[in-house]
Write a protein that holds these residues in place. Structure first.
Motif, PDB file in Angstrom:
ATOM      1  N   GLU A 113      -1.429  43.430  87.428  1.00  0.00           N
ATOM      2  CA  GLU A 113      -1.891  42.168  86.863  1.00  0.00           C
ATOM      3  C   GLU A 113      -2.237  41.216  88.001  1.00  0.00           C
ATOM      4  OE1 GLU A 113      -2.293  41.924  83.692  1.00  0.00           O
ATOM      5  OE2 GLU A 113      -1.037  43.566  82.949  1.00  0.00           O
ATOM      6  N   LEU A 120      -1.657  32.247  87.971  1.00  0.00           N
ATOM      7  CA  LEU A 120      -0.442  31.757  87.322  1.00  0.00           C
ATOM      8  C   LEU A 120      -0.666  30.405  86.663  1.00  0.00           C
ATOM      9  CD1 LEU A 120       2.210  32.640  90.059  1.00  0.00           C
ATOM     10  CD2 LEU A 120       1.418  34.059  88.152  1.00  0.00           C
ATOM     11  N   PRO A 123      -4.306  30.930  83.675  1.00  0.00           N
ATOM     12  CA  PRO A 123      -4.497  32.312  83.239  1.00  0.00           C
ATOM     13  C   PRO A 123      -5.807  32.488  82.491  1.00  0.00           C
ATOM     14  CG  PRO A 123      -2.403  31.413  82.458  1.00  0.00           C
ATOM     15  CD  PRO A 123      -3.132  30.299  83.096  1.00  0.00           C
ATOM     16  N   THR A 129      -4.357  31.247  77.685  1.00  0.00           N
ATOM     17  CA  THR A 129      -3.666  32.369  77.074  1.00  0.00           C
ATOM     18  C   THR A 129      -2.272  31.878  76.713  1.00  0.00           C
ATOM     19  OG1 THR A 129      -3.018  34.684  77.334  1.00  0.00           O
ATOM     20  CG2 THR A 129      -2.913  33.312  79.300  1.00  0.00           C
ATOM     21  N   VAL A 131       2.147  32.135  77.376  1.00  0.00           N
ATOM     22  CA  VAL A 131       3.326  32.587  78.102  1.00  0.00           C
ATOM     23  C   VAL A 131       4.534  32.350  77.205  1.00  0.00           C
ATOM     24  CG1 VAL A 131       2.360  32.132  80.386  1.00  0.00           C
ATOM     25  CG2 VAL A 131       3.661  30.340  79.238  1.00  0.00           C
ATOM     26  N   GLN A 138       2.696  37.273  81.022  1.00  0.00           N
ATOM     27  CA  GLN A 138       1.691  36.500  80.305  1.00  0.00           C
ATOM     28  C   GLN A 138       1.111  37.360  79.192  1.00  0.00           C
ATOM     29  OE1 GLN A 138      -1.326  35.395  83.139  1.00  0.00           O
ATOM     30  NE2 GLN A 138       0.007  34.043  84.306  1.00  0.00           N
ATOM     31  N   TYR A 139       0.221  36.762  78.422  1.00  0.00           N
ATOM     32  CA  TYR A 139      -0.546  37.526  77.443  1.00  0.00           C
ATOM     33  C   TYR A 139      -1.898  37.811  78.064  1.00  0.00           C
ATOM     34  CZ  TYR A 139      -1.680  39.334  72.852  1.00  0.00           C
ATOM     35  OH  TYR A 139      -1.984  40.186  71.821  1.00  0.00           O
ATOM     36  N   GLY A 140      -2.256  39.099  78.193  1.00  0.00           N
ATOM     37  CA  GLY A 140      -3.491  39.472  78.861  1.00  0.00           C
ATOM     38  C   GLY A 140      -4.245  40.541  78.114  1.00  0.00           C
ATOM     39  N   ALA A 144       0.833  41.431  75.490  1.00  0.00           N
ATOM     40  CA  ALA A 144       1.886  40.771  76.267  1.00  0.00           C
ATOM     41  C   ALA A 144       2.374  41.725  77.352  1.00  0.00           C
ATOM     42  CB  ALA A 144       3.039  40.379  75.358  1.00  0.00           C
ATOM     43  N   THR A 229      -1.266  27.952  77.093  1.00  0.00           N
ATOM     44  CA  THR A 229      -1.552  27.305  78.372  1.00  0.00           C
ATOM     45  C   THR A 229      -2.833  26.485  78.328  1.00  0.00           C
ATOM     46  OG1 THR A 229      -2.744  29.246  79.194  1.00  0.00           O
ATOM     47  CG2 THR A 229      -0.384  29.144  79.618  1.00  0.00           C
ATOM     48  N   ASP A 264       3.332  26.541  86.148  1.00  0.00           N
ATOM     49  CA  ASP A 264       2.966  27.816  85.516  1.00  0.00           C
ATOM     50  C   ASP A 264       3.620  28.028  84.158  1.00  0.00           C
ATOM     51  OD1 ASP A 264       5.406  29.974  85.825  1.00  0.00           O
ATOM     52  OD2 ASP A 264       5.465  28.454  87.392  1.00  0.00           O
ATOM     53  N   GLN A 266       6.172  29.504  83.055  1.00  0.00           N
ATOM     54  CA  GLN A 266       6.898  30.725  82.711  1.00  0.00           C
ATOM     55  C   GLN A 266       8.416  30.570  82.787  1.00  0.00           C
ATOM     56  OE1 GLN A 266       5.416  34.523  84.269  1.00  0.00           O
ATOM     57  NE2 GLN A 266       3.502  33.513  84.817  1.00  0.00           N
TER      58      GLN A 266
END
Length: 438
Positions: A113, A120, A123, A129, A131, A138-140, A144, A229, A264, A266
């Motif tokens: 990733e 960060l 995203p 996206t 978190v 993250q969600y990508g 997830a 985010t 970020d 997270q």
């Protein structure tokens, strides 16, 4: 005799009728089972699928009745002697876009990733996206994703490792797999509930695997909410306490006035990122526009363990680590040295408008939470160029950027509410600077 048989037939008639009714009902049930009636079997399959690692309580509502569930799975957790890079690869589908796909592997190379500072902070290329606070991930494009520790070691196929990587994507009939990929790529995105379900599934799988591997790490906390985010970008709540050390009124060398900060979100023990920017809107009428080469943005980020190695390798591929290209054969992290702010103040550099966002980065390495950790801070000056133009940065401006970069690093490492303090970072070594304008 005729009377006897007549009486026998009369006695058997109800039984024959009953059997006929049962037969007809059975035929109806068989006929119905070809078009539906699979709910109980599909639920039982969900409980056992993927080595029993899926969160049944979260996924039960997705199970369909119309057709048998389709299960595909492999990995060393299912077959220890199987040649596979994966601990678990598993997908379960009930048709019409309802299903779940999970992947887990013991990492022996970098995290697959993007984890550079801007990845960060912004995203999905700044398109937003999700978190899950408290979860490193993250969600990508794979749904997830998260990284978890297994301090006692995971059974990797190449060599032992302590890092677990898990992805989980859940579809609830509203999106096809292709549409979900497009959403994660920035052409849209899943809704909050889908993202939360993906994170909860990934955490459940990670906890099941670390428990089965007896790796000595405590379970991850199952998230109860996710943060968008995109919605919070630039909002007042985005100014996290961990980033409050970025203050234009007390940070020497940066443009004075009001600054906005970004974090970020997270809340991870494995990484952190902060950024601050001189706020042109808030300062309008109160402060003059910063002059050329005045610092109007700062960044700071930290990555521990495999995340640190992944981030460093990513910047190294771009030539943006100290000592890159050194001829002594050392790794860049070993070739770096303390910056000398007073050196070569007569030197000038030409900066092209095509050089990206010119910045001076400073790298350091610490031990944080018992793990090797890389820190990167950057100072970004005001520079106004039209396409094709160049600007000149003199030695004095270059030396000033160096001084401020070191001040930013010290402020970041020492901030009482900052990530390095909470991670108990120690034994910090400054590795060197990178001029990102060539």
């Amino acid at each position: 005799m005729r009377g006897l048989w007549g009486r026998v037939w009369q006695r058997r008639t109800p039984l024959v009728v009953l059997m006929a009714v049962v037969g007809i009902a059975g035929a109806v049930l068989v006929t119905r089972d070809t078009d539906g009636g699979h709910l109980a079997a599909n639920r039982a399959q969900l409980r056992k699928a993927c080595d029993g690692t899926l969160p049944y309580g979260d996924l039960e509502r997705l199970v369909r009745d119309e057709r048998p569930g389709e299960l595909r799975q492999h990995g060393t957790m299912l077959a220890p002697g199987q040649e596979s890079r994966s601990l678990l690869d598993c997908s379960l589908s009930w048709g019409d876009g309802y299903g779940v796909t999970v992947h887990a592997e013991a990492l022996v190379s970098d995290v697959p990733e993007a984890v550079e500072t801007r990845d960060l902070l912004e995203p999905a290329g700044g398109r937003g996206t999700f978190v899950a606070p408290g979860t490193t991930g993250q969600y990508g494009k794979r749904g997830a994703w998260l990284v978890a520790d297994c301090l006692g070691g995971l059974g990797g196929r190449v060599r032992p490792t302590t890092d677990l990587y898990v992805t989980a994507r859940v579809t609830d009939g509203t999106d096809s797999a292709d549409e979900a990929d497009e959403a994660a790529a920035g052409n849209g995105k899943p809704d909050r509930a889908t993202a939360l379900l993906g994170f909860r599934t990934a955490v459940h799988v990670a906890n099941a695997l670390t428990k089965a591997q007896h790796c000595g790490s405590g379970p991850l906390t199952t998230p109860t909410a996710v943060v968008d985010t995109d919605e919070t970008h630039g909002a007042p709540g985005r100014g996290l306490r961990t980033c409050e050390w970025i203050d234009g009124s007390s940070l020497p060398g940066v443009a004075s006035g009001s600054w906005t900060t970004l974090g970020d979100l997270q809340e991870s023990t494995g990484l952190s990122a902060c950024a601050g920017e001189w706020d042109a809107e808030q300062n309008a009428g109160a402060r003059p526009r910063p002059k050329q080469w005045q610092i109007t943005e700062v960044e700071a980020a930290s990555w521990s363990g495999i995340l640190g190695r992944s981030a460093y390798d990513s910047y190294e591929r771009e030539g943006h680590v100290p000592g890159w290209g050194a001829e002594d054969g050392k790794r860049p992290s070993e070739a770096g040295s303390e910056p000398d702010a007073g050196a070569d103040t007569g030197r000038e550099d030409r900066v092209s408008s095509y050089a990206g966002r010119p910045q001076l980065a400073l790298w350091a390495r610490s031990v944080c939470g018992g793990r090797t950790t890389y820190h990167r801070v950057a100072v970004l000056p005001e520079i106004r160029l039209e396409d094709g133009e160049t600007a000149v940065i003199g030695g004095k401006d270059r030396a000033r950027l160096s001084t401020v970069a070191r001040t930013v690093l010290d402020r970041y490492l020492d901030a009482g509410d900052g990530w390095p303090t909470s991670a108990k970072c120690r034994d910090t070594k400054v590795l060197g600077e990178v001029e990102q304008w060539h």
